[in-house]
Design an enzyme around this catalytic site. Structure first.
Site, mmCIF file in Angstrom:
data_model
loop_
_atom_site.group_PDB
_atom_site.id
_atom_site.type_symbol
_atom_site.label_atom_id
_atom_site.label_comp_id
_atom_site.label_asym_id
_atom_site.label_seq_id
_atom_site.Cartn_x
_atom_site.Cartn_y
_atom_site.Cartn_z
ATOM 1 N N ASN A 7 33.787 -98.953 -10.762
ATOM 2 C CA ASN A 7 34.171 -97.547 -10.759
ATOM 3 C C ASN A 7 34.516 -97.185 -9.312
ATOM 4 O O ASN A 7 33.620 -96.998 -8.486
ATOM 5 C CB ASN A 7 32.992 -96.710 -11.285
ATOM 6 C CG ASN A 7 33.302 -95.225 -11.300
ATOM 7 O OD1 ASN A 7 34.369 -94.791 -10.860
ATOM 8 N ND2 ASN A 7 32.366 -94.436 -11.800
ATOM 9 N N LYS A 14 31.321 -98.252 -7.232
ATOM 10 C CA LYS A 14 30.086 -98.510 -7.989
ATOM 11 C C LYS A 14 30.330 -99.707 -8.881
ATOM 12 O O LYS A 14 31.447 -99.881 -9.386
ATOM 13 C CB LYS A 14 29.724 -97.298 -8.844
ATOM 14 C CG LYS A 14 29.393 -96.086 -8.004
ATOM 15 C CD LYS A 14 28.807 -94.971 -8.854
ATOM 16 C CE LYS A 14 28.499 -93.763 -7.984
ATOM 17 N NZ LYS A 14 29.186 -92.557 -8.389
ATOM 18 N N ARG A 91 36.821 -98.402 -14.664
ATOM 19 C CA ARG A 91 36.903 -97.019 -15.111
ATOM 20 C C ARG A 91 38.166 -96.439 -14.485
ATOM 21 O O ARG A 91 38.347 -96.485 -13.265
ATOM 22 C CB ARG A 91 35.690 -96.245 -14.631
ATOM 23 C CG ARG A 91 35.811 -94.783 -14.960
ATOM 24 C CD ARG A 91 34.788 -93.959 -14.257
ATOM 25 N NE ARG A 91 34.936 -92.580 -14.658
ATOM 26 C CZ ARG A 91 34.704 -91.549 -13.849
ATOM 27 N NH1 ARG A 91 34.307 -91.748 -12.619
ATOM 28 N NH2 ARG A 91 34.867 -90.320 -14.283
ATOM 29 N N HIS A 180 35.205 -87.236 -19.216
ATOM 30 C CA HIS A 180 33.893 -87.781 -19.610
ATOM 31 C C HIS A 180 33.982 -88.468 -20.986
ATOM 32 O O HIS A 180 32.982 -88.591 -21.688
ATOM 33 C CB HIS A 180 32.811 -86.688 -19.743
ATOM 34 C CG HIS A 180 32.410 -86.033 -18.456
ATOM 35 N ND1 HIS A 180 32.073 -84.702 -18.385
ATOM 36 C CD2 HIS A 180 32.275 -86.512 -17.205
ATOM 37 C CE1 HIS A 180 31.752 -84.394 -17.137
ATOM 38 N NE2 HIS A 180 31.874 -85.479 -16.390
ATOM 39 N N GLY A 212 29.110 -82.551 -13.037
ATOM 40 C CA GLY A 212 30.218 -82.050 -13.850
ATOM 41 C C GLY A 212 29.702 -81.921 -15.283
ATOM 42 O O GLY A 212 28.896 -82.737 -15.715
ATOM 43 N N ARG A 241 31.612 -76.175 -9.833
ATOM 44 C CA ARG A 241 32.867 -75.711 -10.467
ATOM 45 C C ARG A 241 32.586 -74.517 -11.365
ATOM 46 O O ARG A 241 31.550 -74.471 -12.038
ATOM 47 C CB ARG A 241 33.482 -76.842 -11.299
ATOM 48 C CG ARG A 241 34.137 -77.910 -10.471
ATOM 49 C CD ARG A 241 34.590 -79.082 -11.318
ATOM 50 N NE ARG A 241 33.915 -80.289 -10.899
ATOM 51 C CZ ARG A 241 33.819 -81.395 -11.630
ATOM 52 N NH1 ARG A 241 34.361 -81.449 -12.836
ATOM 53 N NH2 ARG A 241 33.196 -82.450 -11.171
ATOM 54 N N ASP A 283 22.195 -78.310 -7.209
ATOM 55 C CA ASP A 283 21.239 -79.238 -7.820
ATOM 56 C C ASP A 283 20.303 -78.485 -8.764
ATOM 57 O O ASP A 283 19.536 -77.614 -8.336
ATOM 58 C CB ASP A 283 20.434 -79.927 -6.706
ATOM 59 C CG ASP A 283 19.594 -81.067 -7.232
ATOM 60 O OD1 ASP A 283 18.946 -80.900 -8.288
ATOM 61 O OD2 ASP A 283 19.588 -82.129 -6.593
ATOM 62 N N GLU A 385 28.057 -95.304 -19.603
ATOM 63 C CA GLU A 385 29.511 -95.522 -19.629
ATOM 64 C C GLU A 385 29.853 -96.982 -19.327
ATOM 65 O O GLU A 385 30.812 -97.529 -19.857
ATOM 66 C CB GLU A 385 30.176 -94.595 -18.608
ATOM 67 C CG GLU A 385 30.106 -93.146 -19.040
ATOM 68 C CD GLU A 385 30.233 -92.159 -17.903
ATOM 69 O OE1 GLU A 385 31.309 -91.627 -17.705
ATOM 70 O OE2 GLU A 385 29.221 -91.911 -17.205
HETATM 71 P P1 AMP Z 1 24.671 -86.515 -12.866
HETATM 72 O O1 AMP Z 1 25.988 -85.973 -12.384
HETATM 73 O O2 AMP Z 1 24.688 -86.983 -14.278
HETATM 74 O O3 AMP Z 1 24.057 -87.502 -11.911
HETATM 75 O O4 AMP Z 1 23.651 -85.258 -12.867
HETATM 76 C C1 AMP Z 1 23.350 -84.536 -11.704
HETATM 77 C C2 AMP Z 1 22.613 -83.279 -12.087
HETATM 78 O O5 AMP Z 1 21.432 -83.616 -12.845
HETATM 79 C C3 AMP Z 1 22.132 -82.489 -10.879
HETATM 80 O O6 AMP Z 1 22.351 -81.102 -11.092
HETATM 81 C C4 AMP Z 1 20.641 -82.743 -10.867
HETATM 82 O O7 AMP Z 1 19.931 -81.688 -10.308
HETATM 83 C C5 AMP Z 1 20.350 -82.844 -12.348
HETATM 84 N N1 AMP Z 1 19.066 -83.474 -12.598
HETATM 85 C C6 AMP Z 1 18.707 -84.752 -12.400
HETATM 86 N N2 AMP Z 1 17.400 -84.938 -12.699
HETATM 87 C C7 AMP Z 1 16.916 -83.721 -13.077
HETATM 88 C C8 AMP Z 1 15.656 -83.239 -13.500
HETATM 89 N N3 AMP Z 1 14.603 -84.021 -13.574
HETATM 90 N N4 AMP Z 1 15.542 -81.922 -13.818
HETATM 91 C C9 AMP Z 1 16.609 -81.107 -13.721
HETATM 92 N N5 AMP Z 1 17.827 -81.492 -13.339
HETATM 93 C C10 AMP Z 1 17.984 -82.792 -13.011
#
Ligand code: AMP
Length: 401
Positions: A7, A14, A91, A180, A212, A241, A283, A385
């Protein structure tokens, strides 16, 4: 058969190296800060241990060379030499209307991927670089492209066409593409297995909630509608976003606030969503923490995030005339129990009832979180994925003459 899954992003590569007999991930990792003299390789072994190294990696070709050299390294490699890499699966973000399935990469396919660069200028060029690098580093090894958009090519025109002059579609390819796709496909196929139902008979609503976010209505096993559109900016509230807004807001930002197109682009893509509303972070972990500590804006961000999600769930339930299950995946979907609970609150009208205890304990693992009697099942399924990319690659490579 062992397959290298790649990726290639703007500044990262990755990878996963997968043995297809058992679908075991023999090694995985990433090279970050590609294009600098302090690029970082993090290489993880099957037992969870990892090694890190810093080096000068000017481009994607050098990053992939580093990955291959690590895989065959005398001390910590997992294969004796390159010949064990049977195929590479890439990907590729955008396949436009040209690709509804994964394909073997040929010169003709490369031309078509190049033609899609306009649709994903931030992604496809890097994917393309990865493909060219592998052709040089692994000559004669088959390469397969797996597109994020391919799964959504089954959408009917009523879902994918915007109410713009028809010529915008005909002349400028402006339509909903969706993204996605590989994740929505993985979790929906997995849901059919868990529910012990035939995939082609199921209506599912898959919620990919990461940094996303996108949601897909899958009708009889095919993508019927999805929230991301011409670009990944449309739809749900995301980390940075904005998702759906009135397009006229853009005119006001330009005419009254004097912002340029690129400033507006930056504002909508990088400073909106959870980050923009809360003023805290993109986050979700941090936002939930602040909400619990009584921060009003954090609560507002969470409430808007969940309300938008709930609206889409209900819209897709109605659009399909019902759904067998709702699936949560990706960082937030897999881990944030309070978000799942809020988004499913008061949805008994569409047969949804969450078992709060089950929901709280379902963190980063696969399982049902709805009550036994709920008509519409709710599942948490960690996405994968890479395994879809590897499976598609194997399928195509096994059929080569
Ligand atoms: P991804 O793009 O799939 O890696 O997801 C990232 C998002 O998942 C970020 O907003 C993280 O804060 C959230 N996230 C990951 N672990 C947790 C958790 N234990 N509780 C709440 N949000 C989480």
């Amino acid at each position: 058969m062992k397959i290298l899954v790649l990726n290639c992003g703007s500044s990262s590569v990755k990878y996963q190296f997968i043995s297809m007999t058992t679908e075991r991930v023999l090694a995985k990792g990433q090279v970050e800060r590609v294009g600098t003299d302090h690029a970082v390789l993090t290489h993880c072994f099957e037992d969870g241990k990892n090694i890190k190294s810093v080096s000068d990696i000017p481009d994607h070709a050098k990053a992939i060379e580093l990955v291959i050299n690590t895989l065959i390294h005398a001390d910590y490699g997992v294969i004796p030499d390159k010949s064990e890499i049977r195929a590479v699966g890439h990907r590729v973000v955008h396949g436009g209307e040209k690709f509804a399935t994964s394909v073997l990469i040929t010169e003709e396919v490369k031309d078509k991927i190049r033609e899609c660069i306009d649709l994903a200028p931030l992604h496809n060029p890097h994917n393309f670089r990865g493909i060219n690098a592998c052709a040089e580093l692994l000559p004669g090894i088959p390469q397969v492209a797996v597109f994020d958009t391919a799964f959504h090519q089954s959408m009917p025109m009523i879902s994918f066409l915007y109410a713009l002059p028809y010529s915008e579609y005909q002349l400028n390819n402006i339509r909903r593409y969706g993204f996605h796709g590989t994740s929505h496909r993985y979790v929906s196929e997995r849901a059919a297995k868990i529910l012990k139902k035939k995939y082609e008979t199921l209506n599912l609503i898959t919620c990919h909630m990461g940094n996303g976010c996108s949601i897909t209505a899958i009708k009889n096993g095919k993508s019927f509608d999805t929230s991301m559109g011409y670009t990944p900016l449309e739809g749900l509230v995301m980390g940075t976003r904005c998702g759906d807004i009135d397009p006229a807001i853009i005119f006001t930002m330009a005419s009254k606030q004097g912002l340029s197109i690129s400033e507006i682009d930056n504002l909508l893509n990088k400073h909106s969503g959870l980050d923009g509303i809360s003023g805290i972070s993109n986050d979700m972990r941090e936002i939930l923490k602040q909400m619990e500590a009584g921060n009003e804006r954090a609560k507002l961000a969470v409430d808007i995030f969940c309300y938008r999600l709930k609206k889409y769930i209900c819209a897709y339930y109605g659009a399909m005339g019902g759904a067998d299950a709702i699936i949560f995946t990706a960082g937030i979907g897999e881990n944030a129990a309070p978000i799942r609970e809020l988004a499913c609150e008061n949805l008994e009208c569409i047969g949804v009832k969450i078992d709060k205890t089950k929901n709280k304990s379902m963190i980063g693992q696969e399982g049902l979180i709805s009550t036994k009697s709920a008509k519409t099942k709710v599942l948490v399924i960690p996405t994968n994925e890479e395994i879809i990319i590897a499976r598609d690659t194997r399928y195509i490579v096994e059929r080569l003459k």
